[in-house]
Design a protein around this motif. Structure first.
Motif, PDB file in Angstrom:
ATOM      1  N   ILE A  84       0.740  -1.060   0.050  1.00 35.92           N
ATOM      2  CA  ILE A  84      -0.070   0.122   0.017  1.00 35.92           C
ATOM      3  C   ILE A  84       0.783   1.262  -0.042  1.00 35.92           C
ATOM      4  O   ILE A  84       1.851   1.270   0.469  1.00 35.92           O
ATOM      5  CB  ILE A  84      -0.996   0.069   1.366  1.00 35.92           C
ATOM      6  CG1 ILE A  84      -0.139   0.287   2.339  1.00 35.92           C
ATOM      7  CG2 ILE A  84      -1.908  -1.349   1.270  1.00 35.92           C
ATOM      8  CD1 ILE A  84      -0.815   0.212   3.783  1.00 35.92           C
ATOM      9  N   ASP A  85       0.098   2.268  -0.536  1.00 35.84           N
ATOM     10  CA  ASP A  85       0.942   3.562  -0.690  1.00 35.84           C
ATOM     11  C   ASP A  85       1.191   4.112   0.957  1.00 35.84           C
ATOM     12  O   ASP A  85       0.160   3.875   1.889  1.00 35.84           O
ATOM     13  CB  ASP A  85       0.401   4.590  -1.362  1.00 35.84           C
ATOM     14  CG  ASP A  85       0.694   3.980  -2.812  1.00 35.84           C
ATOM     15  OD1 ASP A  85       1.417   3.209  -3.174  1.00 35.84           O
ATOM     16  OD2 ASP A  85      -0.115   4.808  -3.731  1.00 35.84           O
ATOM     17  N   ASN A  86       1.880   4.701   1.517  1.00 34.94           N
ATOM     18  CA  ASN A  86       2.248   5.556   2.815  1.00 34.94           C
ATOM     19  C   ASN A  86       1.952   6.747   2.795  1.00 34.94           C
ATOM     20  O   ASN A  86       2.799   7.436   2.056  1.00 34.94           O
ATOM     21  CB  ASN A  86       3.351   4.898   3.360  1.00 34.94           C
ATOM     22  CG  ASN A  86       3.518   5.148   4.914  1.00 34.94           C
ATOM     23  OD1 ASN A  86       2.404   5.596   5.462  1.00 34.94           O
ATOM     24  ND2 ASN A  86       4.581   4.626   5.560  1.00 34.94           N
ATOM     25  N   ARG A  87       0.971   7.363   3.320  1.00 34.63           N
ATOM     26  CA  ARG A  87       0.662   8.739   3.384  1.00 34.63           C
ATOM     27  C   ARG A  87       1.831   9.213   4.375  1.00 34.63           C
ATOM     28  O   ARG A  87       2.074   8.824   5.512  1.00 34.63           O
ATOM     29  CB  ARG A  87      -0.727   9.372   3.774  1.00 34.63           C
ATOM     30  CG  ARG A  87      -1.675   8.997   2.660  1.00 34.63           C
ATOM     31  CD  ARG A  87      -2.968   9.097   3.142  1.00 34.63           C
ATOM     32  NE  ARG A  87      -3.287   8.138   4.353  1.00 34.63           N
ATOM     33  CZ  ARG A  87      -3.966   8.510   5.325  1.00 34.63           C
ATOM     34  NH1 ARG A  87      -4.569   9.752   5.321  1.00 34.63           N
ATOM     35  NH2 ARG A  87      -4.044   7.650   6.305  1.00 34.63           N
ATOM     36  N   VAL A  88       2.379  10.672   4.120  1.00 34.92           N
ATOM     37  CA  VAL A  88       3.393  10.975   5.169  1.00 34.92           C
ATOM     38  C   VAL A  88       3.108  12.598   5.200  1.00 34.92           C
ATOM     39  O   VAL A  88       2.869  13.371   4.310  1.00 34.92           O
ATOM     40  CB  VAL A  88       4.611  10.914   4.676  1.00 34.92           C
ATOM     41  CG1 VAL A  88       5.896  11.132   5.532  1.00 34.92           C
ATOM     42  CG2 VAL A  88       5.062   9.490   4.530  1.00 34.92           C
ATOM     43  N   ASP A  89       3.078  13.007   6.419  1.00 32.45           N
ATOM     44  CA  ASP A  89       2.949  14.529   6.997  1.00 32.45           C
ATOM     45  C   ASP A  89       4.491  14.921   7.092  1.00 32.45           C
ATOM     46  O   ASP A  89       5.160  14.337   8.085  1.00 32.45           O
ATOM     47  CB  ASP A  89       2.002  14.912   8.059  1.00 32.45           C
ATOM     48  CG  ASP A  89       0.607  14.751   7.732  1.00 32.45           C
ATOM     49  OD1 ASP A  89       0.219  14.912   6.371  1.00 32.45           O
ATOM     50  OD2 ASP A  89      -0.364  14.879   8.593  1.00 32.45           O
ATOM     51  N   MET A  90       4.791  16.024   6.485  1.00 33.98           N
ATOM     52  CA  MET A  90       6.173  16.621   7.066  1.00 33.98           C
ATOM     53  C   MET A  90       5.956  18.135   7.286  1.00 33.98           C
ATOM     54  O   MET A  90       4.929  18.959   6.662  1.00 33.98           O
ATOM     55  CB  MET A  90       7.133  16.666   5.525  1.00 33.98           C
ATOM     56  CG  MET A  90       8.351  17.299   5.934  1.00 33.98           C
ATOM     57  SD  MET A  90       9.570  17.697   4.293  1.00 33.98           S
ATOM     58  CE  MET A  90       9.661  15.856   3.965  1.00 33.98           C
ATOM     59  N   ARG A  91       6.396  18.321   8.511  1.00 35.90           N
ATOM     60  CA  ARG A  91       6.025  19.634   9.050  1.00 35.90           C
ATOM     61  C   ARG A  91       7.250  20.631   9.503  1.00 35.90           C
ATOM     62  O   ARG A  91       8.528  19.874   9.711  1.00 35.90           O
ATOM     63  CB  ARG A  91       5.392  19.444  10.304  1.00 35.90           C
ATOM     64  CG  ARG A  91       3.831  18.913  10.174  1.00 35.90           C
ATOM     65  CD  ARG A  91       3.192  18.684  11.523  1.00 35.90           C
ATOM     66  NE  ARG A  91       1.959  18.256  11.434  1.00 35.90           N
ATOM     67  CZ  ARG A  91       1.400  16.949  11.483  1.00 35.90           C
ATOM     68  NH1 ARG A  91       2.385  16.060  11.811  1.00 35.90           N
ATOM     69  NH2 ARG A  91       0.358  16.544  11.389  1.00 35.90           N
ATOM     70  N   ILE A  92       7.314  21.795   9.457  1.00 33.00           N
ATOM     71  CA  ILE A  92       8.311  22.662   9.917  1.00 33.00           C
ATOM     72  C   ILE A  92       7.788  23.367  11.148  1.00 33.00           C
ATOM     73  O   ILE A  92       6.706  24.120  10.982  1.00 33.00           O
ATOM     74  CB  ILE A  92       9.003  23.825   9.258  1.00 33.00           C
ATOM     75  CG1 ILE A  92       9.371  22.806   7.777  1.00 33.00           C
ATOM     76  CG2 ILE A  92      10.022  24.414   9.758  1.00 33.00           C
ATOM     77  CD1 ILE A  92       9.933  23.854   6.829  1.00 33.00           C
TER      78      ILE A  92
ATOM     79  N   PRO B  33       0.426  19.579  16.800  1.00 34.13           N
ATOM     80  CA  PRO B  33      -0.180  19.822  15.387  1.00 34.13           C
ATOM     81  C   PRO B  33      -1.014  21.117  15.323  1.00 34.13           C
ATOM     82  O   PRO B  33      -1.794  21.243  16.307  1.00 34.13           O
ATOM     83  CB  PRO B  33      -1.066  18.495  15.186  1.00 34.13           C
ATOM     84  CG  PRO B  33      -0.316  17.495  16.218  1.00 34.13           C
ATOM     85  CD  PRO B  33       0.302  18.407  17.332  1.00 34.13           C
ATOM     86  N   GLY B  34      -1.006  21.611  14.334  1.00 30.09           N
ATOM     87  CA  GLY B  34      -1.579  23.137  13.993  1.00 30.09           C
ATOM     88  C   GLY B  34      -0.589  24.125  14.547  1.00 30.09           C
ATOM     89  O   GLY B  34      -1.240  25.251  14.002  1.00 30.09           O
ATOM     90  N   SER B  35       0.305  24.229  15.119  1.00 28.80           N
ATOM     91  CA  SER B  35       1.259  25.087  15.442  1.00 28.80           C
ATOM     92  C   SER B  35       2.504  25.391  14.449  1.00 28.80           C
ATOM     93  O   SER B  35       3.370  25.951  14.620  1.00 28.80           O
ATOM     94  CB  SER B  35       1.656  25.171  16.864  1.00 28.80           C
ATOM     95  OG  SER B  35       2.459  23.967  16.975  1.00 28.80           O
ATOM     96  N   GLU B  36       2.559  24.351  13.442  1.00 23.07           N
ATOM     97  CA  GLU B  36       3.483  24.414  12.422  1.00 23.07           C
ATOM     98  C   GLU B  36       3.408  25.621  11.561  1.00 23.07           C
ATOM     99  O   GLU B  36       2.378  26.108  11.338  1.00 23.07           O
ATOM    100  CB  GLU B  36       3.419  22.951  11.598  1.00 23.07           C
ATOM    101  CG  GLU B  36       2.328  22.845  10.669  1.00 23.07           C
ATOM    102  CD  GLU B  36       1.308  22.166  11.356  1.00 23.07           C
ATOM    103  OE1 GLU B  36       0.122  22.056  10.738  1.00 23.07           O
ATOM    104  OE2 GLU B  36       1.192  21.835  12.751  1.00 23.07           O
ATOM    105  N   ILE B  37       4.524  26.161  11.032  1.00 27.01           N
ATOM    106  CA  ILE B  37       4.482  27.027  10.069  1.00 27.01           C
ATOM    107  C   ILE B  37       4.643  26.421   8.598  1.00 27.01           C
ATOM    108  O   ILE B  37       4.366  27.113   7.438  1.00 27.01           O
ATOM    109  CB  ILE B  37       5.769  27.940   9.976  1.00 27.01           C
ATOM    110  CG1 ILE B  37       7.252  27.277  10.169  1.00 27.01           C
ATOM    111  CG2 ILE B  37       5.613  28.710  11.506  1.00 27.01           C
ATOM    112  CD1 ILE B  37       8.177  28.135   9.900  1.00 27.01           C
ATOM    113  N   TYR B  38       4.688  25.223   8.306  1.00 27.14           N
ATOM    114  CA  TYR B  38       4.768  24.493   7.022  1.00 27.14           C
ATOM    115  C   TYR B  38       4.171  23.099   7.051  1.00 27.14           C
ATOM    116  O   TYR B  38       4.370  22.542   8.289  1.00 27.14           O
ATOM    117  CB  TYR B  38       6.189  24.459   6.566  1.00 27.14           C
ATOM    118  CG  TYR B  38       6.246  23.632   5.092  1.00 27.14           C
ATOM    119  CD1 TYR B  38       6.143  24.386   3.798  1.00 27.14           C
ATOM    120  CD2 TYR B  38       6.584  22.322   5.435  1.00 27.14           C
ATOM    121  CE1 TYR B  38       6.460  23.548   2.935  1.00 27.14           C
ATOM    122  CE2 TYR B  38       7.066  21.617   4.013  1.00 27.14           C
ATOM    123  CZ  TYR B  38       6.889  21.943   2.913  1.00 27.14           C
ATOM    124  OH  TYR B  38       7.106  21.232   1.819  1.00 27.14           O
TER     125      TYR B  38
END
Length: 191
Positions: free
Chosen positions: A107-115, A125-130
């Motif tokens: 299966i494909d793996n969804r990934v979140d990248m944050r700064i 979560p929700g306080s990231e700038i990117y």
């Protein structure tokens, strides 16, 4: 016969002249018009690079199963700190991250990248700038990727020791951060 002037002003603007250099000769850029004391070739936008910080692996090469990134968990993978930022500055953030899905799942793996920005960093979560969401394909597809990121942070207040941290969170199954990894921050002052 046209000659090239050797004075600094004319060298800067690539002027040609007919007579001696008294800066009232005709400009080759605007046919027939003379300079009237104003620099018509003035650059409009200027910027200064004030600071540059980076994070890389040593050596910055791909290594199998280098660092496991657990499913549904934000893991900090790179961080840079700028000593001093001022209101009106810009921080240009860039990075590349080598990822691999080694699971036998197809299966494909969804990934979140944050700064995240702050010192110490708080990964709420929700306080990231990117934030970017992308997919890494399963073993049957392109399961090894180099994922880029780019963001510009506009500074709204003076601060010292500002830290930017990248986190990666696989959403469907574990992932490996194999490298290469590069994360840079360029502090720019636009004049």
């Amino acid at each position: 016969m046209k000659r090239h002037c050797s004075c600094d002003r004319c060298k800067k603007h690539h002027h040609k002249w007919d007579d001696c250099c008294k800066h009232d000769h005709k400009c080759c850029c605007k046919k027939g018009k003379k300079h009237d004391g104003k620099d018509k070739h003035k650059k409009r936008d200027k910027a200064d690079l004030l600071d540059f910080e980076f994070f890389t692996l040593d050596p910055n090469v791909r290594m199998d199963n280098n660092m496991r990134l657990p499913e549904d968990m934000q893991t900090p993978v790179a961080s840079v700190t700028l000593e001093q930022v001022r209101n009106g500055d810009l921080v240009w953030l860039n990075g590349v991250f080598g990822l691999d899905q080694d699971e036998t799942i197809f299966i494909d793996n969804r990934v979140d990248m944050r700064i995240f920005k702050g010192n110490p960093p708080v990964f709420t979560p929700g306080s990231e700038i990117y934030r970017a969401r992308f997919e890494v394909e399963g073993e049957a597809g392109d399961d090894q990727v180099i994922e880029p990121l780019m963001h510009v942070d506009r500074i709204t207040e003076n601060a010292n020791n500002v830290t930017y941290t990248v986190t990666i969170e696989p959403l469907d199954t574990d992932l490996f951060l194999n490298g290469p990894i590069t994360f840079t921050a360029a502090l720019i002052n636009k004049r």
